[in-house]
Structures are given as structure tokens and as C-alpha cells.
Enzyme design. Structure first.
Site, PDB file in Angstrom:
ATOM      1  N   ASP A  13       0.736  -2.772   6.030  1.00  0.00           N
ATOM      2  CA  ASP A  13       1.060  -2.191   7.743  1.00  0.00           C
ATOM      3  C   ASP A  13      -0.223  -3.320   8.057  1.00  0.00           C
ATOM      4  O   ASP A  13      -1.120  -3.586   8.258  1.00  0.00           O
ATOM      5  CB  ASP A  13       0.412  -0.260   7.542  1.00  0.00           C
ATOM      6  CG  ASP A  13       1.662   0.063   6.328  1.00  0.00           C
ATOM      7  OD1 ASP A  13       2.222  -0.148   6.114  1.00  0.00           O
ATOM      8  OD2 ASP A  13       1.072   0.960   6.512  1.00  0.00           O
ATOM      9  N   ASP A  19      -6.476   0.317   8.630  1.00  0.00           N
ATOM     10  CA  ASP A  19      -5.787   0.712   6.752  1.00  0.00           C
ATOM     11  C   ASP A  19      -5.662  -0.736   6.784  1.00  0.00           C
ATOM     12  O   ASP A  19      -6.227  -0.588   5.685  1.00  0.00           O
ATOM     13  CB  ASP A  19      -5.916   1.911   6.882  1.00  0.00           C
ATOM     14  CG  ASP A  19      -6.210   3.363   6.862  1.00  0.00           C
ATOM     15  OD1 ASP A  19      -7.597   3.012   6.941  1.00  0.00           O
ATOM     16  OD2 ASP A  19      -5.898   4.440   7.058  1.00  0.00           O
ATOM     17  N   GLU A  56       0.595  -1.634  -0.212  1.00  0.00           N
ATOM     18  CA  GLU A  56       0.140   0.294  -0.433  1.00  0.00           C
ATOM     19  C   GLU A  56       0.836   0.982   0.064  1.00  0.00           C
ATOM     20  O   GLU A  56       1.294   0.942   1.010  1.00  0.00           O
ATOM     21  CB  GLU A  56      -1.150  -0.204   0.976  1.00  0.00           C
ATOM     22  CG  GLU A  56      -0.371  -0.208   2.693  1.00  0.00           C
ATOM     23  CD  GLU A  56      -1.273   0.331   3.816  1.00  0.00           C
ATOM     24  OE1 GLU A  56      -2.249   1.227   3.820  1.00  0.00           O
ATOM     25  OE2 GLU A  56      -1.345  -0.908   4.505  1.00  0.00           O
ATOM     26  N   ASP A 115      -1.981  -1.465  11.056  1.00  0.00           N
ATOM     27  CA  ASP A 115      -2.795  -0.994  11.466  1.00  0.00           C
ATOM     28  C   ASP A 115      -4.348  -1.581  10.873  1.00  0.00           C
ATOM     29  O   ASP A 115      -4.584  -1.830   9.617  1.00  0.00           O
ATOM     30  CB  ASP A 115      -2.780   0.462  11.970  1.00  0.00           C
ATOM     31  CG  ASP A 115      -2.330   0.899   9.551  1.00  0.00           C
ATOM     32  OD1 ASP A 115      -2.705   0.187   8.892  1.00  0.00           O
ATOM     33  OD2 ASP A 115      -1.920   2.259   9.405  1.00  0.00           O
TER      34      ASP A 115
END
Length: 648
Positions: A509, A513, A436, A511
């Protein structure tokens, strides 16, 4: 010398007695010795109990997983016969458990229909168990026998009296045969629930005793496959007027020869989504690859809807008929057929080959659906409207695929977007990392092995393909770039042989998102390139969450879970002697760290994406990525306690 080498005589021929053949080649009988094969043992015992239910004698089945991963299956059927077998001169119970092709399913006297391995199943379970105990209640008495690895260790004896009837089988899988002997609760749960759906009013209880507080679930469905269809459609917007599934049933005439008799049950319901979900079964066995009953159903469905549309002027004279794919967009259906001697293609019974069931299913569905549409004109119009919209989407998708293919041809020299391709062209050796954003993409490009690892940074979040038709998905530049990079195409043009990489790694990642992008990508692969998942080509990278570094050291230990961090931290009495770095995103790692922890095949941890249970996968994708907000809300509320980090 030649004569000595070719000394091939009777002494070279090995004769396997009893159940030795099963132990030597277990895969021939249960498909695999992996977890799937382990669970198959349970299915074989349960199938015998279900056969009793289909014959009208069994109403309750209980499956218990004990703390040592042994399994007990109890039913209240007639009980396996215990009288002396007329030819084997030993108790029939012993014959059934120790002789491979012995059972009540080779003629149609004991069972008109059956789903077990035709007299093979319970003996195979016995052969692959280090111990098996069978108890039978019948004729006012309780009988018991014990076995080990297919051999009788305790002759049949009478151990009590009972006015009840039924069979109890407890077995301990042989750890020398199976890769694992630990049963998965969810796998047992889903299969037994499916079995209960297919057998109206049959009560199945699953108990797991491996926890401090045993888990007990009960399944019993008075609506049968109608309840199954409603379950599959939970959380989806149903077409107006179709809240109650369309139920069709029928069977052959009484004068039909026994070997060509059959019963057909079908339940169908359309939702507002764009995916087709049709599950077919023969004698309760899931025919994953369909077969004659599915062909008959599809042909009838397409014919009846088009004929109704023509006769009621919904289709104009010059308009083309709707295709089967058009009519089945948003369709959820369960097809369940029962027949005395099903012919399956392959040992795994994935496809029904009994050709007369195509004609029978077609006839019954044609009659039943035609009557329904005539009696429910408003619902008929909604079904046609849904198919008509799908037809428009199909034509738009064809144009979009052609544009994607042309784009791919034009870009063959310089592949799409910001793809950094690898130099090796052998797909079996190459990997594509999907990352990403430009920051992570830059680190990944510097960290990769340029010969075999390619990197494709995504521009923003990928479109949620669960909520849109195919042509809308194919208008997304991110999706078309992804399709072009992978090389297989989508839809009718999909060809897995053209895959440019045999490892496609989703690297996002750790997290919120990143998790969102990961599920969006998995949804894309599930809907558009499912064979890539089934072939084992799709992976999820596991970058570390932490680096614990002792003071004075340049590098520390990479940790992947909170539990690992807690264990490492315990080693230090003084917390000032170490520092903990949390990696919120891949962009926070320098290329060397990313290469060491996440991309180097020698050190990295990757999870291969599999579809062990298509039903569970279908529901997960639909619930989390579909149009119904309530399902996602329920999931978040249920799993909120499991969240480790929340970005606010």
C-alpha cells in the site's frame, strides 16, 4: 561463386588509428556507456591527480560540475609534462592525451604506485568527449591545448605565467556515445569522499553549479582509513573498548625487489550487529571481488584470534576453533594496499591478482593484530566473546536452514502459506507478487495472469532481519514461507539458479504501513538474497495514488504523484466537474483496476531495485533498520517535509 564469397584479403582488415578504437568499442575501456561509464570518466581524471598525491606532490583536488554537465578537475600536482617528447616529436601533453598507451605509469620512475588505467585513462576520456581543454601550470608558465573526440583542435600554446604547478582538465562527454550525460551528485559525492578517506590529509572539493545556489562539499580526513571505518560504523553500537579502530600498517623491506614491494594499511572495528562489512582497495581502486590482499587479511584474522583464545584459555581444549565467519560477524574493516604494478583480474579491476600481496598482508596483519591483542586483553576478550556468540548462532542457523529445507521438500507439492502459484514453470517468464494481507492478496489473485503471475500474501509485518541473527530470522514462519516460495535457499545453500521466478515484485500500500513493509522486505533481500538484487530480479510495484474521474464517466485517469494530480486538475476550471479518488490501499481497488494499473505488463510501472553504490546501500539499511534509534530519528526529522500523507 565460392571464390567470390571468400575473397578475404588485406582490404578486409580495418586499421583503427589514434583513438578510433576507443570510440568504436568504449565498453572495453570504461565498462559501459550507461551512467556508470559516464562517471568513470571523472574517476579516470581524478585518479591521475590522486597518483600525484600518492607520489607526494598533490595536496588539493577540486571537481566542479558545470550547468551544462561538463566537468572540471583541478589539482596542484607537478603538472603533465609539456616538453617535446623524445620519440613522438610533439609536446608530451599532446602525446598523453592522444596516444592510447602513453603515460608515466609503464615504468616505476614517475610513479611508484598508481591507480589510473596505466597511461590509458586520460586519452580514453579525451576520445569519449566532444570537447576537452587541458591547462598545465609548470616551469613558471601556463600552457593550454584543446581537443575534440580525441583529435587535437588547438595546438599547445602559452597563455600566461604562474608560480604554481598543477593540471586542469575540462571535458564535455559526447552525447553520441553515452546513454546519458547528466551527472549524479550523490555518485560523485560518495566516490570522492571514499577517495579522501583512502588518502590521509588530501583535500578534495566537490562543487555542483547546476542549482541556483551551488552545492559545495569538502573532504579531508587526518585519520585516513580509521575515519573511514568510523564513518561506516556510524549509528552502530560498538563493542566495549573498541571505540578507536584497530590500526595496522607495514611495508616490505628496502632490499625487496621493486616489483614485489608493497604497503599495507588495515583498520578494523567490531560493532554489535550481525553483518560483516569489509572493503578492500588496491592503489585506491575498490576491489569489489576482493583478491589476494583480502585473502591474506582473512587468513591472518582467523588464525590470530584463535591462537590468542587457545593460549589464554578462552577456548577449552576440546572446543572447536571459531570459523572465519564467526570472527567476522559484526566486523567493519578497510584494507588498503599500495603496490607498483598491480595485476587485476578483468578490465573492471574488481579483484587483485598479485599473489605476493596475500603473503605480505597476512604477515603484517598477523604481527600487528597479535601485538594489539596481547596489549589489550579486555578488548581481546570482547572480540572473542562476539565470535563465540556468532558460533552458537551459526550452529542454530544450520539447524534452522535444515528445517527450512525439509519443510520446502515436504511442501513441494503444495507450496507455502497462501501462495497462489502460476502454471508456467519457466523462471525467466514468471513473476511473484508479494502483497500485504488477505484483502490485497484476494484482489491480486483475481487480477493476475494465472499462467505467469504468482501471488504470496504476507501474514503481518516481516521480521526486521537487521536486528537479529540468522537463526532467529529463520524461525519466522513468514520468512521461511518466502524462502521456500522463491526456491533459492539462503546462506551456504543459496543458489540463484534455483530461483522459481525472475521477477519478484514487492506490491504494498501507499501508506506508512506499506512503506514499512517494503523496507523490511528490501532489508531481507539485501541481507539474505543480495545476488537476487544484483541479478535484477527484485522490483517494487508502483500502484497509482489517485484516479481523477470527470463527472459522468465510468473510468478516469490514474495518477501516480501529487504533481500529476495538480497538472490534471488545472485542466478543469470548475472542480465540481470531476472527482478525485485517493487509493490508500491496494484492497480499495477492484481486481480490474489493480490489473490495469499495477499488474498488467502493458500498462504498469515498476521500479527495478539496484545496488549502484554498495556503501550507500549498506549505510541506508543499517541506519534505518539497525539498533540505533538516533539515526532513524535524524532521518525522519530531515525528511519530514517530504511526507505526502501521514496516517494518524
Amino acid at each position: 561463386m565460392a571464390n567470390q564469397e571468400n575473397n578475404y584479403g588485406g582490404s578486409e582488415i580495418k586499421v583503427l588509428k589514434g583513438l578510433e578504437a576507443v570510440r568504436m568499442r568504449p565498453g572495453m575501456y570504461i565498462g559501459t556507456t550507461s551512467s556508470a561509464g559516464l562517471h568513470h570518466l571523472v574517476w579516470e581524471i581524478v585518479d591521475n591527480s590522486v597518483d600525484e598525491a600518492m607520489a607526494g606532490y598533490c595536496h588539493n583536488i577540486a571537481v566542479t560540475v558545470h550547468p551544462d554537465n561538463s566537468i572540471t578537475v583541478v589539482d596542484d600536482g607537478r603538472g603533465i609534462p609539456v616538453d617535446l617528447h623524445p620519440t613522438e616529436k610533439k609536446p608530451t601533453l599532446e602525446v598523453v592525451l592522444t596516444i592510447l598507451h602513453a603515460g608515466g605509469k609503464f615504468d616505476n620512475n614517475a610513479y611508484k604506485v598508481s591507480g589510473g588505467l596505466h597511461g590509458v585513462g586520460i586519452s580514453v576520456v579525451n576520445a569519449l568527449s566532444k570537447k576537452l581543454v587541458a591547462q598545465v601550470k609548470r616551469d613558471g608558465k601556463i600552457f593550454e591545448m584543446e581537443f575534440a573526440r580525441g583529435n587535437t583542435t588547438q595546438k599547445m600554446k602559452e597563455i600566461g605565467t604562474s608560480e604554481e604547478t598543477g593540471t586542469t582538465v575540462t571535458f564535455w562527454p559526447d552525447e553520441t556515445i553515452f546513454e546519458t550525460t547528466v551527472y549524479d551528485f550523490d555518485t560523485l559525492h560518495d566516490h570522492l569522499q571514499e577517495t579522501a578517506f583512502l588518502n590521509r590529509n588530501l583535500k578534495i572539493t566537490l562543487t555542483d553549479e547546476r542549482e541556483m545556489e551551488p552545492r559545495v562539499v569538502e573532504f579531508c580526513y587526518s585519520g585516513g582509513i580509521n575515519d573511514f571505518v568510523k564513518y561506516l560504523n556510524e549509528g552502530k553500537a560498538i563493542l566495549p573498548g573498541l571505540n578507536r579502530p584497530i590500526y595496522i600498517e607495514g611495508k616490505t623491506d628496502e632490499d625487496t625487489p621493486l616489483e614485489r614491494r608493497g604497503e599495507v594499511e588495515v583498520s578494523i572495528q567490531w560493532n554489535a550487529g550481525f553483518s560483516e562489512r569489509v572493503m578492500s582497495f588496491a592503489n585506491d581502486i575498490y576491489t569489489e571481488e576482493g583478491g589476494m590482499h583480502l585473502e591474506g587479511f582473512r587468513t591472518a584474522l582467523t588464525k590470530v584470534v584463535n591462537e590468542y583464545a587457545r593460549s589464554h584459555k578462552l577456548l577449552k581444549e576440546k572446543e572447536a576453533n571459531l570459523t572465519g565467519d564467526d570472527i567476522r560477524e559484526g566486523l567493519t574493516a578497510v584494507i588498503s594496499v599500495k603496490l607498483p604494478d598491480p595485476q587485476f583480474e578483468g578490465q573492471t579491476k574488481a579483484k587483485l591478482g598479485s599473489s605476493y600481496m596475500r603473503t605480505l598482508t597476512n604477515k603484517i596483519v598477523t604481527k600487528g593484530l597479535s601485538e594489539y591483542l596481547e596489549e589489550h586483553p579486555n578488548q581481546a576478550k570482547e572480540i572473542f566473546k562476539k565470535g563465540s556468540q556468532a558460533a552458537k548462532g551459526r550452529l542454530a542457523a544450520q539447524k534452522a536452514r535444515q528445517a527450512t529445507r525439509r519443510k520446502g521438500l515436504l511442501e513441494s507439492a503444495s507450496l507455502p502459506g497462501k501462495l497462489a502459484d502460476c502454471s508456467v514453470k519457466d523462471a525467466e517468464l514468471t513473476e511473484l507478487f508479494i502483497v500485504e494481507g488477505d484483502s490485497a492478496g484476494g484482489s491480486a489473485k483475481m487480477a493476475r495472469d494465472r499462467s505467469i503471475q504468482a501471488v504470496l500474501p504476507l501474514r503481518g509485518k516481516i521480521l526486521n532481519v537487521e536486528r537479529v541473527q540468522e537463526h532467529r530470522a529463520l524461525s519466522s514462519e513468514t520468512i521461511t514461507s518466502l524462502i521456500t516460495a522463491i526456491g533459492t535457499g539462503v546462506g551456504p545453500e543459496f543458489n540463484i539458479e534455483k530461483a522459481r521466478y525472475h521477477k519478484i515484485v514487492i506490491m504494498t500500500d501507499a501508506d506508512v504501513d506499506g512503506a514499512h513493509i517494503r523496507i523490511l522486505l528490501l532489508t531481507f533481500f539485501y541481507r539474505f538474497m543480495r545476488p537476487m538484487i544484483e541479478a535484477g530480479y527484485i522490483y517494487v510495484a508502483q500502484p497509482p495514488l489517485y484516479q481523477l474521474k470527470p463527472k459522468g464517466k465510468k473510468r478516469g485517469k490514474y495518477l501516480y504523484t501529487d504533481e500529476e494530480l495538480a497538472l490534471e486538475a488545472k485542466k478543469y476550471e470548475d472542480s465540481s466537474k470531476y472527482t478525485v479518488q485517493r487509493y490508500k490501499g491496494l484492497g480499495e481497488m477492484d481486481p480490474d483496476q489493480l490489473q490495469t494499473t499495477t499488474m498488467d505488463p502493458k500498462n504498469r510501472i515498476m521500479l527495478r531495485v539496484t545496488i549502484d553504490d554498495a556503501l550507500a546501500a549498506e549505510r541506508a539499511v543499517a541506519d534505518l533498520m539497525g539498533t540505533q534509534v538516533e539515526k532513524r530519528k535524524d532521518f525522519i526529522q530531515t525528511h519530514a517535509k517530504d511526507v505526502r500523507f501521514l496516517d494518524i
